[in-house]
Motif scaffolding. Structure first.
Motif, short mmCIF file in Angstrom:
data_model
loop_
_atom_site.label_atom_id
_atom_site.label_comp_id
_atom_site.label_asym_id
_atom_site.label_seq_id
_atom_site.Cartn_x
_atom_site.Cartn_y
_atom_site.Cartn_z
N PHE A 40 69.57 89.75 65.72
CA PHE A 40 69.12 90.92 64.96
C PHE A 40 67.62 91.13 65.13
O PHE A 40 67.15 92.25 65.38
N VAL A 41 66.87 90.05 65.01
CA VAL A 41 65.42 90.11 65.16
C VAL A 41 65.04 90.56 66.57
O VAL A 41 64.15 91.41 66.76
N ASP A 42 65.70 90.00 67.58
CA ASP A 42 65.41 90.40 68.96
C ASP A 42 65.70 91.89 69.16
O ASP A 42 64.94 92.59 69.85
N TRP A 43 66.80 92.34 68.58
CA TRP A 43 67.15 93.76 68.70
C TRP A 43 66.09 94.63 68.04
O TRP A 43 65.69 95.66 68.60
N LEU A 44 65.63 94.23 66.86
CA LEU A 44 64.59 95.00 66.18
C LEU A 44 63.32 95.08 67.01
O LEU A 44 62.74 96.16 67.18
N GLU A 45 62.89 93.94 67.55
CA GLU A 45 61.61 93.89 68.26
C GLU A 45 61.70 94.48 69.67
O GLU A 45 60.78 95.20 70.10
N ASP A 46 62.80 94.20 70.38
CA ASP A 46 62.89 94.62 71.78
C ASP A 46 63.42 96.04 71.95
O ASP A 46 62.93 96.80 72.79
N ARG A 47 64.44 96.39 71.17
CA ARG A 47 65.09 97.69 71.37
C ARG A 47 64.53 98.77 70.44
O ARG A 47 64.50 99.93 70.80
N LYS A 48 64.16 98.39 69.25
CA LYS A 48 63.63 99.39 68.31
C LYS A 48 62.12 99.33 68.16
O LYS A 48 61.52 100.17 67.50
N GLU A 49 61.53 98.29 68.77
CA GLU A 49 60.08 98.10 68.72
C GLU A 49 59.56 98.09 67.29
O GLU A 49 58.53 98.68 66.96
N VAL A 50 60.32 97.40 66.43
CA VAL A 50 59.92 97.26 65.03
C VAL A 50 58.96 96.08 64.90
O VAL A 50 59.30 94.95 65.28
N ALA A 51 57.79 96.32 64.39
CA ALA A 51 56.79 95.27 64.22
C ALA A 51 56.63 94.86 62.76
O ALA A 51 55.87 93.93 62.46
N ASN A 52 57.35 95.52 61.86
CA ASN A 52 57.19 95.27 60.44
C ASN A 52 58.55 95.40 59.75
O ASN A 52 59.21 96.46 59.86
N MET A 53 58.99 94.37 59.06
CA MET A 53 60.27 94.41 58.36
C MET A 53 60.31 95.50 57.30
O MET A 53 61.38 95.95 56.89
N ASN A 54 59.14 95.95 56.86
CA ASN A 54 59.08 97.04 55.86
C ASN A 54 59.80 98.29 56.36
O ASN A 54 60.25 99.12 55.56
N ASP A 55 59.89 98.43 57.67
CA ASP A 55 60.47 99.64 58.26
C ASP A 55 61.99 99.58 58.40
O ASP A 55 62.61 100.58 58.78
N VAL A 56 62.58 98.43 58.12
CA VAL A 56 64.03 98.28 58.28
C VAL A 56 64.75 98.97 57.12
O VAL A 56 64.41 98.77 55.95
N ASP A 57 65.76 99.78 57.46
CA ASP A 57 66.55 100.45 56.42
C ASP A 57 68.03 100.35 56.77
O ASP A 57 68.42 99.76 57.78
N VAL A 58 68.87 100.96 55.95
CA VAL A 58 70.32 100.88 56.13
C VAL A 58 70.74 101.48 57.46
O VAL A 58 71.61 100.94 58.16
N ARG A 59 70.16 102.60 57.83
CA ARG A 59 70.53 103.25 59.09
C ARG A 59 70.22 102.35 60.27
O ARG A 59 70.98 102.30 61.24
N MET A 60 69.12 101.63 60.20
CA MET A 60 68.75 100.75 61.30
C MET A 60 69.74 99.59 61.42
O MET A 60 70.14 99.20 62.53
N VAL A 61 70.14 99.04 60.29
CA VAL A 61 71.14 97.96 60.30
C VAL A 61 72.46 98.48 60.87
O VAL A 61 73.14 97.79 61.64
N HIS A 62 72.80 99.72 60.53
CA HIS A 62 74.02 100.31 61.06
C HIS A 62 73.93 100.47 62.58
O HIS A 62 74.90 100.19 63.30
N GLU A 63 72.78 100.90 63.08
CA GLU A 63 72.60 101.04 64.52
C GLU A 63 72.79 99.70 65.22
O GLU A 63 73.39 99.62 66.30
N TRP A 64 72.27 98.64 64.61
CA TRP A 64 72.44 97.29 65.18
C TRP A 64 73.91 96.90 65.22
O TRP A 64 74.39 96.34 66.22
N ARG A 65 74.64 97.23 64.16
CA ARG A 65 76.07 96.91 64.12
C ARG A 65 76.82 97.65 65.23
O ARG A 65 77.69 97.07 65.90
N VAL A 66 76.48 98.90 65.44
CA VAL A 66 77.13 99.68 66.51
C VAL A 66 76.81 99.05 67.86
O VAL A 66 77.69 98.92 68.73
#
Length: 343
Positions: A40-66
């Protein structure tokens, strides 16, 4: 991003979670959590370029599940049972991150864990008796008493988990009594269910002979990091569970035992030919499939469920639900053998 949150990178959040749960969870469970959350963390950092957990929301978790369900990078897409475990672990992760104000307090409660149907809760993939006999015949002829031969034989005839085979020490083999001792020795060689997994198993004479010939023949006499002598060894000592898994994936490929490829692949171009890629062969099987096939074969041969339960370290309910893959007609024939002619 809410002003009430404190910035933290996904990687730092994972480090915090692992540190917070160390001591709460068994080492093997903690490693599983590290792997699941790590994807999950790799997906956030590599694919979504998320640098801050503050930016994670329900839609983002759903995208990871898909993504896990449809793509999953270099791994096979997740089925419903696997997805249930993945999402459940990530939800636990988000609860802990919410404790340090890394994500909104309400976020974890909004994550819905999948609920697989009864049919989805059981994987029907097994290694059949016919294929196992063919593989063992091949190994007996061309790799007799090798570590791959002994490993598959114990997984099939006990039936033992890969972690149980790995945990065996040389002193756990009693040749005179043809007995194996499975012992829980954490942290290096824990058993699946802790000390309740401990048991002794008597092997049939033909199986015991292969173990004896391995011990007196090709077995490499080495010690592990704790100064113990493993029963199954490599040049580097005790094999890891991933090594055992790779051995099984390798020997269950049809081409390895001289059979034609059922998938019409060219051996010179097949991606599953290298040992480290053996799992990519559609016909290869994992250790769990060996164990599942073994339980099914034992039950079909008339072995009582309590006997398999004790030897294989699994409750009768678990055997019935997850390991015995006989069809309805096969189960009917089993029952028929116990019905009297005249009552």
């Amino acid at each position: 991003m809410s002003d009430d949150l404190d910035p933290i990178t996904p990687s730092a959040a994972l480090d915090y979670y692992l540190d917070a749960r160390r001591g709460e969870l068994a080492d093997a469970t903690l490693r599983d959590h590290e792997y699941r959350i790590g994807t999950f963390v790799d997906w956030l950092e590599d694919r979504k370029e998320v640098a801050n957990m503050n930016d994670v929301d329900v839609r983002m978790v759903h995208e990871w599940r898909v993504w896990k369900r449809e793509d999953n990078g270099d791994h096979d897409p997740c089925n419903m049972m696997t997805m249930q475990g993945q999402v459940s672990t990530v939800k636990q992760f988000l609860y802990r991150v919410a404790d340090i104000r890394g994500v909104p307090e309400t976020l974890p409660d909004r994550i819905r864990v999948p609920s697989p149907s009864k049919d989805q809760q059981s994987n029907d993939t097994i290694l059949s008796s016919e294929r196992t006999r063919a593989i063992l015949d091949y190994l007996s002829t061309y790799e007799y008493a090798s570590r791959r031969h002994v490993t598959l034989l114990l997984m099939w005839r006990v039936p033992a988990r890969r972690g149980g085979v790995r945990a065996l020490d040389l002193e756990d083999w009693d040749s005179d009594d043809r007995a194996l001792q499975f012992r829980h020795r954490p942290p290096l060689t824990p058993l699946k269910n802790g000390s309740t997994s401990e048991r002794d198993v008597i092997l049939k004479e033909a199986v015991a002979e292969v173990v004896d010939d391995y011990v007196s023949g090709p077995r490499i006499d080495v010690v592990d990091d704790q100064g113990r002598k493993p029963l199954i060894t490599t040049n580097r000592g005790r094999p890891g569970v991933s090594t055992l898994q790779r051995w099984i994936y390798c020997v269950t490929r049809p081409c390895v035992i001289g059979e034609e490829c059922p998938h019409d692949r060219d051996p010179d171009e097949c991606e599953a030919i290298p040992a480290e890629q053996a799992s990519k062969c559609p016909s290869s099987r994992a250790p769990h499939h060996v164990r599942t096939g073994s339980v099914t074969a034992h039950r079909t041969a008339g072995t009582p469920r309590p006997v398999i339960s004790d030897r294989g370290d699994a409750s009768e309910d678990v055997l019935e639900k997850h390991y015995d893959k006989a069809g309805n007609r096969e189960r009917a024939h089993r029952r028929q053998e116990h019905i009297p002619e005249d009552i």
